[in-house]
Write a protein that holds these residues in place. Structure first.
Motif, mmCIF file in Angstrom:
data_model
loop_
_atom_site.group_PDB
_atom_site.id
_atom_site.type_symbol
_atom_site.label_atom_id
_atom_site.label_comp_id
_atom_site.label_asym_id
_atom_site.label_seq_id
_atom_site.Cartn_x
_atom_site.Cartn_y
_atom_site.Cartn_z
ATOM 1 N N HIS A 268 4.605 -4.172 4.230
ATOM 2 C CA HIS A 268 4.840 -2.862 3.614
ATOM 3 C C HIS A 268 4.522 -1.776 4.650
ATOM 4 O O HIS A 268 3.577 -1.903 5.411
ATOM 5 C CB HIS A 268 3.932 -2.711 2.385
ATOM 6 C CG HIS A 268 3.836 -1.306 1.875
ATOM 7 N ND1 HIS A 268 4.940 -0.615 1.428
ATOM 8 C CD2 HIS A 268 2.784 -0.457 1.746
ATOM 9 C CE1 HIS A 268 4.547 0.603 1.045
ATOM 10 N NE2 HIS A 268 3.253 0.719 1.231
ATOM 11 N N HIS A 270 3.184 1.475 4.974
ATOM 12 C CA HIS A 270 2.362 2.349 4.147
ATOM 13 C C HIS A 270 2.530 3.824 4.517
ATOM 14 O O HIS A 270 2.237 4.219 5.641
ATOM 15 C CB HIS A 270 0.901 1.929 4.286
ATOM 16 C CG HIS A 270 -0.052 2.757 3.502
ATOM 17 N ND1 HIS A 270 -0.827 2.244 2.474
ATOM 18 C CD2 HIS A 270 -0.359 4.074 3.565
ATOM 19 C CE1 HIS A 270 -1.564 3.210 1.968
ATOM 20 N NE2 HIS A 270 -1.310 4.333 2.607
ATOM 21 N N TRP A 308 0.770 3.152 8.705
ATOM 22 C CA TRP A 308 0.343 1.798 9.058
ATOM 23 C C TRP A 308 1.137 0.787 8.266
ATOM 24 O O TRP A 308 1.898 1.156 7.372
ATOM 25 C CB TRP A 308 -1.158 1.632 8.902
ATOM 26 C CG TRP A 308 -1.745 1.792 7.523
ATOM 27 C CD1 TRP A 308 -1.698 2.905 6.732
ATOM 28 C CD2 TRP A 308 -2.491 0.825 6.789
ATOM 29 N NE1 TRP A 308 -2.371 2.682 5.563
ATOM 30 C CE2 TRP A 308 -2.879 1.408 5.568
ATOM 31 C CE3 TRP A 308 -2.897 -0.494 7.053
ATOM 32 C CZ2 TRP A 308 -3.627 0.739 4.599
ATOM 33 C CZ3 TRP A 308 -3.658 -1.164 6.094
ATOM 34 C CH2 TRP A 308 -4.012 -0.542 4.888
ATOM 35 N N HIS A 310 1.073 -3.268 6.470
ATOM 36 C CA HIS A 310 0.201 -4.358 6.024
ATOM 37 C C HIS A 310 0.959 -5.272 5.070
ATOM 38 O O HIS A 310 2.003 -4.902 4.539
ATOM 39 C CB HIS A 310 -1.072 -3.813 5.372
ATOM 40 C CG HIS A 310 -0.857 -2.982 4.137
ATOM 41 N ND1 HIS A 310 -0.602 -3.518 2.900
ATOM 42 C CD2 HIS A 310 -0.865 -1.637 3.954
ATOM 43 C CE1 HIS A 310 -0.486 -2.536 2.007
ATOM 44 N NE2 HIS A 310 -0.620 -1.379 2.622
ATOM 45 N N HIS A 312 2.001 -7.065 1.725
ATOM 46 C CA HIS A 312 1.978 -6.631 0.321
ATOM 47 C C HIS A 312 2.333 -7.787 -0.608
ATOM 48 O O HIS A 312 3.041 -7.636 -1.591
ATOM 49 C CB HIS A 312 2.899 -5.436 0.096
ATOM 50 C CG HIS A 312 2.326 -4.419 -0.848
ATOM 51 N ND1 HIS A 312 1.845 -4.752 -2.099
ATOM 52 C CD2 HIS A 312 2.129 -3.084 -0.725
ATOM 53 C CE1 HIS A 312 1.403 -3.656 -2.701
ATOM 54 N NE2 HIS A 312 1.551 -2.623 -1.887
ATOM 55 N N HIS A 547 -2.527 5.488 -4.122
ATOM 56 C CA HIS A 547 -1.434 5.506 -3.148
ATOM 57 C C HIS A 547 -0.086 5.386 -3.851
ATOM 58 O O HIS A 547 0.129 4.478 -4.642
ATOM 59 C CB HIS A 547 -1.625 4.330 -2.180
ATOM 60 C CG HIS A 547 -0.477 4.103 -1.261
ATOM 61 N ND1 HIS A 547 0.019 5.081 -0.424
ATOM 62 C CD2 HIS A 547 0.283 3.002 -1.016
ATOM 63 C CE1 HIS A 547 1.037 4.589 0.275
ATOM 64 N NE2 HIS A 547 1.213 3.336 -0.069
ATOM 65 N N HIS A 549 3.932 4.840 -3.205
ATOM 66 C CA HIS A 549 4.900 4.383 -2.209
ATOM 67 C C HIS A 549 6.099 5.333 -2.133
ATOM 68 O O HIS A 549 6.527 5.885 -3.144
ATOM 69 C CB HIS A 549 5.442 3.000 -2.600
ATOM 70 C CG HIS A 549 4.468 1.878 -2.407
ATOM 71 N ND1 HIS A 549 4.863 0.602 -2.087
ATOM 72 C CD2 HIS A 549 3.121 1.818 -2.482
ATOM 73 C CE1 HIS A 549 3.816 -0.187 -1.970
ATOM 74 N NE2 HIS A 549 2.730 0.525 -2.222
ATOM 75 N N HIS A 596 -0.685 2.782 -6.845
ATOM 76 C CA HIS A 596 -1.841 1.920 -7.123
ATOM 77 C C HIS A 596 -3.052 2.363 -6.334
ATOM 78 O O HIS A 596 -2.952 3.110 -5.362
ATOM 79 C CB HIS A 596 -1.521 0.460 -6.784
ATOM 80 C CG HIS A 596 -1.200 0.206 -5.334
ATOM 81 N ND1 HIS A 596 -2.158 -0.083 -4.398
ATOM 82 C CD2 HIS A 596 -0.018 0.199 -4.667
ATOM 83 C CE1 HIS A 596 -1.584 -0.263 -3.222
ATOM 84 N NE2 HIS A 596 -0.274 -0.091 -3.350
ATOM 85 N N HIS A 598 -5.817 1.840 -3.648
ATOM 86 C CA HIS A 598 -5.799 1.067 -2.411
ATOM 87 C C HIS A 598 -7.113 0.362 -2.134
ATOM 88 O O HIS A 598 -7.295 -0.254 -1.084
ATOM 89 C CB HIS A 598 -5.375 1.921 -1.216
ATOM 90 C CG HIS A 598 -4.400 1.196 -0.334
ATOM 91 N ND1 HIS A 598 -4.773 0.136 0.470
ATOM 92 C CD2 HIS A 598 -3.072 1.333 -0.166
ATOM 93 C CE1 HIS A 598 -3.712 -0.307 1.112
ATOM 94 N NE2 HIS A 598 -2.669 0.389 0.739
HETATM 95 CU CU1 C2O Z 1 -0.792 0.323 1.519
HETATM 96 CU CU2 C2O Z 1 1.023 -0.579 -1.982
HETATM 97 O O1 C2O Z 1 0.112 -0.176 -0.213
#
Ligand code: C2O
Ligand code: CU
Length: 631
Positions: A268, A270, A308, A310, A312, A547, A549, A596, A598
């Motif tokens: 993902h 971010h 960044w 990461h 998911h 967070h 998206h 959501h 984080h």
């Molecule tokens: Cu950094 Cu749903 O994520």
């Protein structure tokens, strides 16, 4: 009770089986039966033969339990034991090597090397109900084993058996109750997060980056297990954090994820507002990439800033294992910095060593601080301080602030998912330090020295309580079309609460938006072009970096007080204990997007919801059928 009750007629003469052990054994069997029956609805929808099997098993156990009490007989006890041993055997096989037929449970990433932890994880990862059923069955087998071994005996009629049965009945009933609760709240099988109809709507899978002529930057990220500093880590290209992806605004970024991990994964991006199909959320925008497979993400680097990437999929485990790295988009125009470096904080798995950055006196430094993860259950942020030079916070979450003022040492609260870009000029002599001053239990005050820049003496840490950096009163005001809007097309409130409960088949510290945990959380439905106002209300004593998206939120107010300084544009809003934040965003990126917390355990315990565009559906689903678990 007379010596000639019907229940005793099979026992020879005046001998009979004592009830002291039979009744608890029968209750345990009844408990196991109840749990088997509680999972029938779920298994029926998952795989009909399993549903029928559980129904029949539960019914047989219930019947045997009743018969064992009213007509105690050796054959009945043997039957109870036989069924129990069979169930325990099937359960053990299904939880270890897997059954050779039917769907199997989620692929869990078992981490760590402590065998006890691994065992617990295997046992309870998705099946508190199964664990309790097997325990109850084991109890019944042991008790009835003793009964058979002792055989029927001559005994006076008495109610002495009650004295032992009542204390035994309480824990058995409690265990059965918990097991039934867990059975009724299982891991989801196949949950589709679409709100639109697949016959009339648009599949999100067509929302990819359109082809174009931008200069192409290609990367390969191989997700693989590696030893990092003596730790068993999950890495991109063998390093933690993963390689920094540094591109120029306007370039086309193409990243191929190659999965050499023992579990499915995704990436993902971010904070980046990219097309929905490139967002990398397992079960929502793609299926998790299976071991041995690869997947390509592509997007145009439309805006500059610090972001960044990461994993998911099973994020709660995969990010702490090491699957994260920096994404830096340099602005197309020149910036005037001599040193531009990234510091990823919160990686508690790395050795306690500060990153040293070379910088000469008088040089302008741009330090991009990314909080990749911190796993206190309380969600406590890192508390960063810069010492050795006055500095500015020039951007948060990748978005520049207007007219940022000079700061002395202050405490900057940064929580998982957030980014702070700091700028300063190296002093004529001595170093500049970036340290976490979060109070620790015990005598240690400094948790981590994150970076030292330059050479010469290290400046002393300031004594006493430092002011807290407040993003709602920093920099110079400027117009912000979104925050200043007087009318919003959609207004939604997300109230955060928590309580212990059973979710996904296990006991959890369940975290909820508006009283519900994911995937049953409220959906914020929007149309393209809507101005959406969100109220984030924290009813807990914890911190929650919320967070969103694919979108950028403008901060309007904290605790009802409008922000006074620079407009602030974020993708992660740090909502402190009992705070309320009011934010807004323009719905300009069609798709299905997660919002959501984080703090990864909070998200894994349910603190996740959706912002969904009307008319868009996803072909993917979350649950054991696909193995997609985005949290
Ligand atoms: Cu950094 Cu749903 O994520
Ligand atoms: Cu949280």
């Amino acid at each position: 009770m007379s010596q000639r009750t019907r229940g005793d007629h099979l026992a020879a003469g005046s001998t009979r089986y004592g009830r002291g052990l039979i009744v608890p054994a029968a209750l345990s069997t009844l408990g196991a039966a109840a749990i088997h029956l509680s999972v029938v609805p779920d298994h029926l929808s998952e795989y009909l033969p399993f549903g029928v099997l559980f129904l029949v098993t539960g019914a047989i156990q219930a019947a045997l339990a009743v018969i064992a009490i009213v007509r105690p007989h050796r054959i009945v006890f043997v039957a109870v034991i036989g069924v129990a041993v069979g169930c325990m055997a099937v359960w053990t096989v299904s939880r270890t090597v897997g059954l050779p037929f039917g769907p199997n449970e989620k692929d869990i990433a078992v981490q760590g090397s402590d065998p006890l932890v691994v065992l617990l994880e295997v046992l309870t990862s998705s099946g508190l109900a199964g664990v309790i059923t097997s325990l109850l069955e084991l109890v019944s087998v042991l008790l009835l084993g003793v009964v058979l071994w002792r055989g029927p005996r001559a005994r006076k009629s008495s109610r002495r058996w009650l004295a032992g049965t009542i204390p035994a009945a309480v824990p058995i009933a409690f265990a059965a109750f918990v097991g039934v609760e867990a059975g009724l709240n299982p891991l989801p099988y196949a949950v589709n997060m679409s709100t639109a109809d697949s016959r009339t709507g648009t599949p999100m899978s067509i929302l990819v980056e359109a082809p174009g002529t931008q200069p192409l930057r290609s990367f390969v990220l191989t997700a693989e297990v590696a030893d990092v500093n003596g730790r068993h880590a999950w890495t991109y290209n063998g390093v933690v954090p993963g390689p920094e992806l540094r591109v120029k605004q306007g370039e086309r970024v193409r990243v191929t994820l190659v999965n050499h991990l023992p579990a499915p994964t995704t990436i993902h991006w971010h904070g980046y507002p990219l097309p929905n199909a490139e967002d990398g959320v397992a079960g929502l925008t793609q299926d998790a990439v299976k071991p041995g497979n690869s997947y390509t993400y592509e997007f145009v680097a439309t805006i500059p800033g610090t972001y960044w990437y990461h994993a998911h999929q099973d994020t709660e485990h995969q990010v702490p294992m090491g699957l994260y790295g920096a994404l830096v988009v340099e602005p197309s125009e020149a910036t005037g910095y001599d040193v531009d470096r990234t510091v990823i904080i919160g990686d508690a798995d790395l050795p306690d060593a500060s990153q040293h950055i070379v910088a000469a006196p008088g040089q302008r430094v741009h330090l991009r601080v990314i909080s990749a993860y911190g796993e206190d259950m309380t969600g406590d942020p890192e508390v960063l301080t810069v010492v050795g030079a006055p500095y500015q916070v020039v951007a948060i979450d990748g978005h520049d602030l207007n007219g940022p003022g000079q700061l002395g040492p202050e405490r900057i609260m940064i929580d998982t998912g957030q980014r702070y870009d700091l700028a300063f000029t190296m002093p004529p002599s001595g170093q500049v330090r970036l340290v976490d001053t979060r109070k620790q239990t015990g005598s240690r005050l400094i948790r981590r020295e994150w970076a030292d820049l330059g050479s010469g003496p290290l400046p002393a840490l300031p004594q006493g309580r430092l002011p807290v950096f407040d993003l709602t009163h920093y920099g110079a005001p400027a117009p912000d079309l979104v925050a200043d809007a007087s009318n919003f097309d959609v207004s939604a409130t997300l109230a955060i609460s928590n309580q212990v409960g059973i979710r996904y088949g296990s006991y959890q510290f369940v975290h909820m938006f508006n009283g519900r945990s994911f995937p049953d959380t409220p959906v914020i439905l929007v149309h393209v072009g809507d101005l959406v106002r969100l109220q984030l209300v924290n009813l807990t004593d914890e911190y929650h970096p919320i967070h969103l998206h694919g979108h950028i939120m403008s901060v309007i107010a904290r605790n009802g007080r409008r922000i006074e300084g620079s407009p602030v544009h974020l993708d992660s809003i740090l909502v402190g204990p009992h705070e309320t934040w009011t934010v807004a965003f323009l719905a300009d990126n069609p798709g299905l997007w997660m919002i959501h917390c984080h703090i990864l355990v909070h998200a894994a315990y349910g603190l996740s919801a959706m912002v969904s565009y009307v008319g868009i559906w996803t072909p993917y689903s979350i649950g054991t059928k696909s193995g997609n678990f985005p949290e």
